[in-house]
Design a protein around this motif. Structure first.
Motif, PDB file in Angstrom:
ATOM      1  N   SER A   1       1.121  -1.176   0.036  1.00 36.31           N
ATOM      2  CA  SER A   1      -0.112   0.118   0.020  1.00 36.31           C
ATOM      3  C   SER A   1       0.772   1.339  -0.001  1.00 36.31           C
ATOM      4  O   SER A   1       2.107   1.421   0.120  1.00 36.31           O
ATOM      5  CB  SER A   1      -0.610   0.141   1.125  1.00 36.31           C
ATOM      6  OG  SER A   1      -1.800  -1.200   1.316  1.00 36.31           O
ATOM      7  N   VAL A   2       0.052   2.634  -0.281  1.00 35.62           N
ATOM      8  CA  VAL A   2       0.537   3.538  -0.604  1.00 35.62           C
ATOM      9  C   VAL A   2       0.263   4.461   0.843  1.00 35.62           C
ATOM     10  O   VAL A   2      -1.107   4.006   0.013  1.00 35.62           O
ATOM     11  CB  VAL A   2       1.317   4.662  -1.748  1.00 35.62           C
ATOM     12  CG1 VAL A   2       0.125   4.981  -2.257  1.00 35.62           C
ATOM     13  CG2 VAL A   2       1.680   5.291  -1.523  1.00 35.62           C
ATOM     14  N   VAL A   3       0.563   5.030   1.748  1.00 37.14           N
ATOM     15  CA  VAL A   3      -0.466   5.888   2.439  1.00 37.14           C
ATOM     16  C   VAL A   3      -0.129   7.675   2.653  1.00 37.14           C
ATOM     17  O   VAL A   3       0.971   7.868   2.609  1.00 37.14           O
ATOM     18  CB  VAL A   3      -0.037   5.457   3.566  1.00 37.14           C
ATOM     19  CG1 VAL A   3      -0.440   6.000   5.402  1.00 37.14           C
ATOM     20  CG2 VAL A   3      -0.173   4.015   4.206  1.00 37.14           C
TER      21      VAL A   3
ATOM     22  N   ASP B   1       8.077  14.146   9.242  1.00 34.04           N
ATOM     23  CA  ASP B   1       6.548  13.985   9.539  1.00 34.04           C
ATOM     24  C   ASP B   1       5.720  12.139   8.778  1.00 34.04           C
ATOM     25  O   ASP B   1       5.822  12.193   8.362  1.00 34.04           O
ATOM     26  CB  ASP B   1       6.115  15.206   9.355  1.00 34.04           C
ATOM     27  CG  ASP B   1       6.478  16.580  10.266  1.00 34.04           C
ATOM     28  OD1 ASP B   1       6.609  15.971  10.943  1.00 34.04           O
ATOM     29  OD2 ASP B   1       5.907  17.322   9.092  1.00 34.04           O
ATOM     30  N   ARG B   2       4.646  11.935  10.007  1.00 34.27           N
ATOM     31  CA  ARG B   2       4.094  11.026   9.406  1.00 34.27           C
ATOM     32  C   ARG B   2       2.900  10.661  10.135  1.00 34.27           C
ATOM     33  O   ARG B   2       3.192  10.587  11.048  1.00 34.27           O
ATOM     34  CB  ARG B   2       5.581   9.565   9.228  1.00 34.27           C
ATOM     35  CG  ARG B   2       4.431   7.987   9.412  1.00 34.27           C
ATOM     36  CD  ARG B   2       4.887   6.737   9.099  1.00 34.27           C
ATOM     37  NE  ARG B   2       6.358   6.896   8.040  1.00 34.27           N
ATOM     38  CZ  ARG B   2       7.082   5.860   8.198  1.00 34.27           C
ATOM     39  NH1 ARG B   2       6.560   4.251   8.455  1.00 34.27           N
ATOM     40  NH2 ARG B   2       7.556   5.702   6.842  1.00 34.27           N
ATOM     41  N   THR B   3       1.796  10.570   9.343  1.00 31.71           N
ATOM     42  CA  THR B   3       0.480  10.278   9.538  1.00 31.71           C
ATOM     43  C   THR B   3       0.459   9.385   9.104  1.00 31.71           C
ATOM     44  O   THR B   3       0.923   8.789   8.353  1.00 31.71           O
ATOM     45  CB  THR B   3      -0.535  11.438   8.866  1.00 31.71           C
ATOM     46  OG1 THR B   3      -0.260  12.524   8.916  1.00 31.71           O
ATOM     47  CG2 THR B   3      -1.817  11.216   9.684  1.00 31.71           C
ATOM     48  N   THR B   4       0.736   8.091  10.029  1.00 30.93           N
ATOM     49  CA  THR B   4       0.380   6.755  10.070  1.00 30.93           C
ATOM     50  C   THR B   4      -0.793   6.391  10.070  1.00 30.93           C
ATOM     51  O   THR B   4      -2.224   6.902  10.743  1.00 30.93           O
ATOM     52  CB  THR B   4       1.298   5.201  10.855  1.00 30.93           C
ATOM     53  OG1 THR B   4       0.221   6.503  12.244  1.00 30.93           O
ATOM     54  CG2 THR B   4       2.512   6.233  11.359  1.00 30.93           C
ATOM     55  N   ALA B   5      -1.369   5.032   9.217  1.00 27.06           N
ATOM     56  CA  ALA B   5      -2.219   4.192   9.021  1.00 27.06           C
ATOM     57  C   ALA B   5      -1.786   2.597   8.485  1.00 27.06           C
ATOM     58  O   ALA B   5      -1.268   2.794   8.335  1.00 27.06           O
ATOM     59  CB  ALA B   5      -3.066   4.581   7.578  1.00 27.06           C
TER      60      ALA B   5
ATOM     61  N   PRO C   1      10.071   5.986   3.305  1.00 27.62           N
ATOM     62  CA  PRO C   1      10.999   5.440   3.942  1.00 27.62           C
ATOM     63  C   PRO C   1      11.422   5.002   5.217  1.00 27.62           C
ATOM     64  O   PRO C   1       9.927   4.776   5.537  1.00 27.62           O
ATOM     65  CB  PRO C   1      11.336   6.968   3.570  1.00 27.62           C
ATOM     66  CG  PRO C   1      10.182   7.690   4.016  1.00 27.62           C
ATOM     67  CD  PRO C   1       9.207   7.199   2.793  1.00 27.62           C
ATOM     68  N   ALA C   2      12.287   4.363   5.659  1.00 33.73           N
ATOM     69  CA  ALA C   2      12.003   3.882   7.298  1.00 33.73           C
ATOM     70  C   ALA C   2      11.738   4.756   7.569  1.00 33.73           C
ATOM     71  O   ALA C   2      10.687   3.568   8.586  1.00 33.73           O
ATOM     72  CB  ALA C   2      13.390   3.593   7.388  1.00 33.73           C
ATOM     73  N   THR C   3      12.474   5.986   7.690  1.00 35.85           N
ATOM     74  CA  THR C   3      11.198   6.955   8.955  1.00 35.85           C
ATOM     75  C   THR C   3      10.433   7.725   8.290  1.00 35.85           C
ATOM     76  O   THR C   3      10.983   7.490   6.919  1.00 35.85           O
ATOM     77  CB  THR C   3      12.314   6.714   9.796  1.00 35.85           C
ATOM     78  OG1 THR C   3      12.934   8.183   9.794  1.00 35.85           O
ATOM     79  CG2 THR C   3      12.045   5.710  10.984  1.00 35.85           C
TER      80      THR C   3
ATOM     81  N   GLY D   1      -0.488  22.055  -3.196  1.00 33.81           N
ATOM     82  CA  GLY D   1      -1.433  21.835  -1.945  1.00 33.81           C
ATOM     83  C   GLY D   1       0.742  20.533  -1.204  1.00 33.81           C
ATOM     84  O   GLY D   1       0.529  20.563  -2.571  1.00 33.81           O
ATOM     85  N   CYS D   2       0.210  20.005   0.245  1.00 35.55           N
ATOM     86  CA  CYS D   2       1.471  19.254  -0.075  1.00 35.55           C
ATOM     87  C   CYS D   2       0.919  17.920   0.734  1.00 35.55           C
ATOM     88  O   CYS D   2      -0.883  18.432   1.072  1.00 35.55           O
ATOM     89  CB  CYS D   2       1.712  19.881   1.358  1.00 35.55           C
ATOM     90  SG  CYS D   2       3.166  18.941   1.796  1.00 35.55           S
ATOM     91  N   HIS D   3       1.172  16.737   0.103  1.00 34.18           N
ATOM     92  CA  HIS D   3       0.477  16.028   0.566  1.00 34.18           C
ATOM     93  C   HIS D   3       2.058  14.767   1.207  1.00 34.18           C
ATOM     94  O   HIS D   3       2.480  13.873  -0.078  1.00 34.18           O
ATOM     95  CB  HIS D   3      -0.253  15.023  -0.535  1.00 34.18           C
ATOM     96  CG  HIS D   3      -0.975  16.173  -1.361  1.00 34.18           C
ATOM     97  ND1 HIS D   3      -3.072  15.892  -0.537  1.00 34.18           N
ATOM     98  CD2 HIS D   3      -1.555  16.982  -1.984  1.00 34.18           C
ATOM     99  CE1 HIS D   3      -2.922  17.147  -1.405  1.00 34.18           C
ATOM    100  NE2 HIS D   3      -2.282  17.413  -2.002  1.00 34.18           N
ATOM    101  N   ARG D   4       1.850  14.890   2.152  1.00 33.29           N
ATOM    102  CA  ARG D   4       3.050  13.394   2.855  1.00 33.29           C
ATOM    103  C   ARG D   4       2.086  11.746   2.424  1.00 33.29           C
ATOM    104  O   ARG D   4       1.244  11.501   2.644  1.00 33.29           O
ATOM    105  CB  ARG D   4       3.408  13.640   4.580  1.00 33.29           C
ATOM    106  CG  ARG D   4       3.809  15.240   4.323  1.00 33.29           C
ATOM    107  CD  ARG D   4       4.324  15.986   3.513  1.00 33.29           C
ATOM    108  NE  ARG D   4       6.130  15.065   4.006  1.00 33.29           N
ATOM    109  CZ  ARG D   4       7.575  15.163   3.482  1.00 33.29           C
ATOM    110  NH1 ARG D   4       6.750  16.692   2.697  1.00 33.29           N
ATOM    111  NH2 ARG D   4       8.116  14.465   3.482  1.00 33.29           N
ATOM    112  N   TYR D   5       3.760  10.875   2.296  1.00 31.45           N
ATOM    113  CA  TYR D   5       3.226   9.438   1.809  1.00 31.45           C
ATOM    114  C   TYR D   5       4.244   8.983   2.605  1.00 31.45           C
ATOM    115  O   TYR D   5       5.454   9.375   2.175  1.00 31.45           O
ATOM    116  CB  TYR D   5       2.950   9.909   0.648  1.00 31.45           C
ATOM    117  CG  TYR D   5       3.715   9.960  -0.878  1.00 31.45           C
ATOM    118  CD1 TYR D   5       4.851   8.739  -0.805  1.00 31.45           C
ATOM    119  CD2 TYR D   5       3.822  10.755  -1.235  1.00 31.45           C
ATOM    120  CE1 TYR D   5       6.002   8.452  -1.437  1.00 31.45           C
ATOM    121  CE2 TYR D   5       5.318  11.124  -1.883  1.00 31.45           C
ATOM    122  CZ  TYR D   5       6.151   9.889  -2.461  1.00 31.45           C
ATOM    123  OH  TYR D   5       6.526  10.084  -3.407  1.00 31.45           O
TER     124      TYR D   5
END
Length: 342
Positions: A251-253, A317-321, A302-304, A283-287
């Motif tokens: 998956s890609v989050v 930064d990482r918004t996890t799922a 990435p690993a982190t 806008g900005c979208h982190r994944y």
């Protein structure tokens, strides 16, 4: 003008098991997918992803190339190339010095300061005033060695963007339909058949691109991943997987939401997985990428931290799922056209 050049230093390509320290690499080199002091950037990450995507099933690209790739039958699936800091820094320095010093060639135009690795990029931007200590040209192999790497080959190009540059190398006309570095297109051979590691350098100002090849430790199970184009309403996400067993799911989050990926090229143990995400044109979208391996453990790239669409390539930064419930999807036919192909 679109221009490509290649240089090859003949070295043995048979690598033995080794640790990162055996190649003069620091622990930073195994922080998979993270940017280390700004290395790699988005363009460099994308070209590495395209290289490893091509290596899992070279015949997809050879069919797309057609008559220009008379050496196409020479290539079969191989293990991915590993990103290393030393090769990445050497490659970007050369891309930057070609832009700053206004030339195009493998060898440096001047005598490069042997201490350049300590100066670049913080104290020296690759301009002649700080990068050069004389007027005599520096051979490309020596320049790469200044960064602590053992070079086996180099490719350079001036293109429009990283995607076009990659295909300038991969689909260049073969001089003869013979297998091996001496008889085929050397750009293609380095991309599809060399082993070890690679560092890509990309300059956003003049679009100079450099690929430096050399030895490296074994790859992370997700050796490369990125998105293309850089920002658009719909963006393709690609990640490579290399392991003794296929993952249970991929998956890609994006912005904390899981999107399942499908095995699009190669095999479950050495393949390229893809997905399309929409609504990211501004806008900005982190994944980040989330694979569940055969034992049920999560492997991320990435690993982190996370990568960015429309913003900083990597940050912490990482918004996890949790994507554990998303099953792996079956592979697509190998004749699928290459996404982003010129």
């Amino acid at each position: 003008m679109l221009r490509v050049l290649v240089s090859l230093l003949v070295l043995s390509l048979c690598l033995v098991s080794a640790s990162a320290s055996d190649f003069g690499l620091s622990e930073n080199d195994v922080r998979a997918g993270e940017s280390i002091n700004g290395f790699p950037n988005w363009g460099e990450r994308l070209m590495l992803t395209w290289i490893n995507r091509a290596r899992v099933d070279p015949q997809v690209e050879m069919r797309a190339c057609g008559a220009a790739c008379g050496d196409g039958p020479c290539y079969a699936p191989v293990a991915p190339l590993t990103w290393t800091t030393a090769l990445n820094r050497a490659a970007r320095f050369h891309a930057d010095e070609m832009q700053k010093q206004r030339y195009f060639g493998h060898d440096s135009k001047c005598t490069v300061n042997p201490q350049i690795a300590a100066l670049y990029p913080a104290a020296c931007d690759a301009s002649a005033s700080c990068a050069c200590v004389g007027e005599a040209a520096t051979p490309w192999m020596q320049r790469v060695a200044f960064f602590g790497a053992q070079p086996s080959g180099e490719v350079i190009a001036l293109g429009a963007d990283p995607n076009q540059t990659f295909y300038m190398w991969l689909h260049e006309q073969a001089s003869a339909p013979l297998c091996g570095p001496a008889g085929s297109n050397i750009h293609r051979w380095l991309i599809l058949a060399s082993s070890g590691g690679v560092g890509l350098g990309f300059n956003d100002k003049n679009h100079a691109a450099v690929g430096n090849f050399g030895p490296a430790p074994a790859p992370y199970r997700i050796p490369s991943a990125s998105h293309y184009p850089r920002q658009a309403a719909s963006v393709e996400m690609w990640a490579n997987w290399f392991d003794a067993a296929a993952p249970r799911s991929a998956s890609v989050v994006v912005d904390g939401k899981c999107t399942p990926m499908k095995l699009t090229r190669g095999s479950g143990t050495n393949g390229a997985w893809s997905a399309t995400v929409n609504g990211v044109g501004s806008g900005c979208h982190r994944y980040y990428f989330s694979f569940i391996d055969a034992s049920g453990r999560e492997v991320t790239y990435p690993a982190t931290g996370s990568l960015g669409i429309g913003c900083e390539d990597w940050n912490r930064d990482r918004t996890t799922a949790s994507c554990l419930a998303i099953p792996a999807t079956p592979s697509m036919p190998s004749r699928r056209r290459a996404a982003g192909r010129r």
